[in-house]
Write an enzyme that holds these catalytic residues in place. Sequence first.
Site, mmCIF file in Angstrom:
data_model
loop_
_atom_site.group_PDB
_atom_site.id
_atom_site.type_symbol
_atom_site.label_atom_id
_atom_site.label_comp_id
_atom_site.label_asym_id
_atom_site.label_seq_id
_atom_site.Cartn_x
_atom_site.Cartn_y
_atom_site.Cartn_z
ATOM 1 N N GLU A 1 -19.869 -30.687 -10.068
ATOM 2 C CA GLU A 1 -21.240 -30.812 -9.595
ATOM 3 C C GLU A 1 -21.340 -30.317 -8.159
ATOM 4 O OE1 GLU A 1 -22.283 -34.784 -12.203
ATOM 5 O OE2 GLU A 1 -21.696 -35.013 -10.113
ATOM 6 N N ASP B 1 -18.592 -39.456 -16.562
ATOM 7 C CA ASP B 1 -18.891 -39.463 -17.993
ATOM 8 C C ASP B 1 -17.632 -39.397 -18.851
ATOM 9 O OD1 ASP B 1 -21.522 -39.546 -17.333
ATOM 10 O OD2 ASP B 1 -22.024 -37.554 -18.056
#
Length: 401
Positions: free
Chosen positions: A154, A170
């Site tokens: 990210e 996640d």
Amino acid sequence: MLRLLGRRVLTAGTAIAAVIAGSLLTAGTAAPAHAAVPDTIPLKITNNSGRGDQVYIYNLGTQLSTGRQGWADASGTFHPWPAGGNPPTPAPDASITGPAAGRSTTIRVPKFSGRIYFSYGQKLVFKLTTGGLVQPAVQNPSDPNRNILFNWSEYTLNDAGLWLNSTQVDMFSAPYSVGVRRADGSTTSTGRLKPGGYNAVLNTLRGQSGGWGNLVQTRSDGTVLRALSPLYGLETGALPASVMDDYINRVWRKYSGSTLTVTPFTDQPGVKYYGRVSGDVMNFTNASGAVVTSFQKPDASSVFGCHRRLDAPNDQVRGPISRTLCAGFNRSTLLTNPNQPDSGSGGFYQDSVTNHYARAVHAQMADGKAYAFAFDDVGNHESLVHDGNPSEASLTLDSFN
């Protein structure tokens, strides 16, 4: 079970804009503007995986100047997504051919807030609904990406610089590390596993009683694909809903008769909040004794996801307190330290009831840093690089061995 890119705002999913917001909440300051940051910067992608599979790269997210969702090609040119449908329609092929094993390739990334996906051997399947891009949701057995080996990083690039992180919020999957080269030529990196760390994380989970080994997902040919986060372990039934109950109950008993002190801003040591439990509620008061926010007794989902009963709005009171509580629950330090957050990591994950996924991931990181749950940045234990004037970013696909 659709997951739309950009939906996470200080919740359990992963979007770097929320990471930045969380870091600013912790620090109590805003990032300075830095006009020298160009419209695009190079991202060097190096394939040290040792795998022979074709690699595919994707740069997906939100264009900061317009707020539109879309993708960037290898030159850094932004392409907005077309309108989606219901049911979802196929997205345009946004893939970039990645480097072969032992090689590197450089793409350019624009001022963007989003994700760099990479997959091995097969392109990812992205679709568009009326609300935007549907992300892979591999906790869903019918997700078209369930049997693809992939991962993502990210980042946000804006006028204040670059924020780039590795994430395991996640899932824990294909290993990689991230880095940045500063204008003076110096570099910094994070996210690299120790030698043998990839298999060590998986074996730690398999050896942990209570269902933690059920987080590991494999393909029909025996290839290990990932370990799901414990939040998704709860959703899929891999972990029992009661997995954190014993610890939560002990915390509630302790602070029924004593006070939990939270000092959420490192640069404002005089800002303190005081928590006491009454029944199923923990009330926090300020220095004058006024109740500023209250939390219902959380469950495992609230703890692992830092959401629901531990929701953290982007404000200056409830959000910072909730972030600190969430970190203390995941790290199992609320019983041993009534002054939160913790000053160091020495006491993390020592209780028999803890986030064993986060424990395993952090233990195998070369620098000890990871994003193993949403607010792992409390106390600066996250795997994040930042520079206000970056000359180059890097993403290294690391060895599975």
